[in-house]
Design a protein around this motif. Structure first.
Motif, PDB file in Angstrom:
ATOM      1  N   GLY A 224       0.728  -0.722  -0.093  1.00  0.00           N
ATOM      2  CA  GLY A 224      -0.146   0.158  -0.264  1.00  0.00           C
ATOM      3  C   GLY A 224       0.749   1.294  -0.027  1.00  0.00           C
ATOM      4  O   GLY A 224       1.992   1.438   1.036  1.00  0.00           O
ATOM      5  N   PRO A 227      -4.186   5.766   0.614  1.00  0.00           N
ATOM      6  CA  PRO A 227      -5.491   5.401  -0.050  1.00  0.00           C
ATOM      7  C   PRO A 227      -5.664   5.543  -2.009  1.00  0.00           C
ATOM      8  O   PRO A 227      -6.623   5.105  -2.071  1.00  0.00           O
ATOM      9  N   GLU A 228      -4.865   6.387  -2.138  1.00  0.00           N
ATOM     10  CA  GLU A 228      -5.068   6.504  -4.185  1.00  0.00           C
ATOM     11  C   GLU A 228      -4.587   5.788  -5.336  1.00  0.00           C
ATOM     12  O   GLU A 228      -3.446   5.598  -5.923  1.00  0.00           O
ATOM     13  N   TRP A 267      -6.321   1.361  -6.423  1.00  0.00           N
ATOM     14  CA  TRP A 267      -7.038   0.761  -5.311  1.00  0.00           C
ATOM     15  C   TRP A 267      -8.210   0.117  -6.384  1.00  0.00           C
ATOM     16  O   TRP A 267      -8.135  -1.258  -6.309  1.00  0.00           O
ATOM     17  N   THR A 287       0.965   1.652   3.963  1.00  0.00           N
ATOM     18  CA  THR A 287       0.397   1.613   3.786  1.00  0.00           C
ATOM     19  C   THR A 287      -0.456   0.193   4.301  1.00  0.00           C
ATOM     20  O   THR A 287      -0.448  -0.155   2.897  1.00  0.00           O
ATOM     21  N   TYR A 290      -7.022  -0.188   0.582  1.00  0.00           N
ATOM     22  CA  TYR A 290      -7.965   0.172   0.993  1.00  0.00           C
ATOM     23  C   TYR A 290      -8.818  -0.148   0.462  1.00  0.00           C
ATOM     24  O   TYR A 290      -8.563  -0.863  -0.938  1.00  0.00           O
ATOM     25  N   ALA A 291      -9.758  -0.271   0.689  1.00  0.00           N
ATOM     26  CA  ALA A 291     -10.907   0.030  -0.806  1.00  0.00           C
ATOM     27  C   ALA A 291     -10.992  -0.803  -1.284  1.00  0.00           C
ATOM     28  O   ALA A 291     -11.098  -1.337  -2.313  1.00  0.00           O
TER      29      ALA A 291
END
Length: 325
Positions: A224, A227-228, A267, A287, A290-291
């Protein structure tokens, strides 16, 4: 190795290294140091990579922090005076490109006048070959089965059954028994307790092979990056992932695009691969996932697992459990 040298080793650059006595004070990249500890050699200190901060990353460290091996911070920011004070006899790093040490400036070690061992952890070797190379180095660094001088304890991990305990040594000193003058030839082999570690590795392989055959789950390995963004691992580019595939784990390839080891995407791209289980990079700089679609299983994976049979046996066992119904 000449007749005047008691220790010799050819590293994965092809560099022929030697010393007048068997090195006792080992400074290593943290991943390499954790593997050497598992193999019976206790480093006097370890350092990190450019991804690392001022504290240990547990995903790379094995039990080094628990047993008190000092951590020096990122290798390329090392103070030369600090390294000199440690009086290393040898420095051990890893390579991903087969050409140069990954985490430390080779010129720094050259100024110290000590051997720099660089061992490959890239995909030019398969996982067993990588483990064999670290075992060969550890075999040559042990003196009559004893590891090099280590942290401020002569019996690290005593009383803790979860911590492997190499044979005790005199700490922080060159007084590790009488001077050994018989030449030592480095070759693969097992040291104290290594037969059991190899047996456990093979048992963990068998357990993972059985779990993979029963589950058939699609597994996606990733790191990760917020978030993007996410880095999706190309299984053939990672020795341990390629080995998992050989054991029957159904690893998902992210498909065409730039990047030899990772495909960097969002993601949505990761979710579109429809993984049943995600191996997520659990190093400190990565990280959390996410998603991802609901119901996707998660299991930790360190792309810098210490290259020792004991460390990979633990990873294989954990993955076998994650694949179980």
């Amino acid at each position: 190795m000449s007749g005047t040298q008691a220790w010799g080793f050819t590293d994965d650059r092809g560099a022929q290294l030697g010393a007048a006595r068997v090195p006792r004070r080992v400074v290593a990249y943290v991943r390499a140091g954790a593997a050497l500890y598992d193999l019976g050699v206790i480093p006097v200190a370890v350092y990190g990579s450019g991804h690392d901060g001022d504290a240990y990353d547990p995903a790379k460290a094995g039990v080094l922090e628990a047993v008190g091996v000092p951590y020096l911070g990122p290798g390329r920011a090392l103070d030369e005076a600090v390294l000199r004070e440690l009086r290393p006899d040898v420095v051990v790093d890893v390579m991903y490109d087969g050409k140069s040490p990954y985490a430390l400036d080779a010129a720094l070690v050259e100024r110290l006048g000590v051997p720099l061992v660089a061992l490959s952890v890239g995909n030019e070797l398969d996982l067993p070959a990588i483990l064999d190379r670290f075992a060969a180095l550890a075999a040559g660094l042990r003196i009559d089965g004893r590891g090099g001088a280590g942290p401020e304890a002569t019996n690290p991990g005593a009383g803790d059954p979860a911590v492997p305990v190499p044979v005790p040594v005199v700490v922080g000193s060159d007084a590790v028994g009488p001077e050994i003058v018989t030449p030592v030839t480095v070759s693969p082999g097992t040291g104290p307790g290594q037969g059991a570690a190899l047996a456990e590795f093979e048992a963990a392989e068998a357990a993972l092979r059985e779990a993979a055959a029963r589950s058939g789950l699609g597994v996606l390995a990733l790191s990760g990056a917020g978030p993007e963004q996410v880095h999706l691992a190309r299984p053939h580019a990672w020795p341990e992932l390629a080995w998992l595939a050989g054991l029957g784990v159904r690893l998902l390839d992210p498909g065409p695009g730039p990047g030899a080891n990772w495909l960097t995407a969002d993601w949505v791209r990761a979710a579109a691969l429809r993984p049943d289980l995600v191996l997520f990079d659990n190093r400190e700089h990565a990280t959390p996932p996410y998603a991802l679609p609901g119901g996707v299983r998660l299991a930790p994976w360190s792309p810098e697992t210490p290259p020792s049979p004991a460390a990979y046996a633990r990873f294989f066992r954990d993955l076998a459990e994650a694949l179980a119904p």
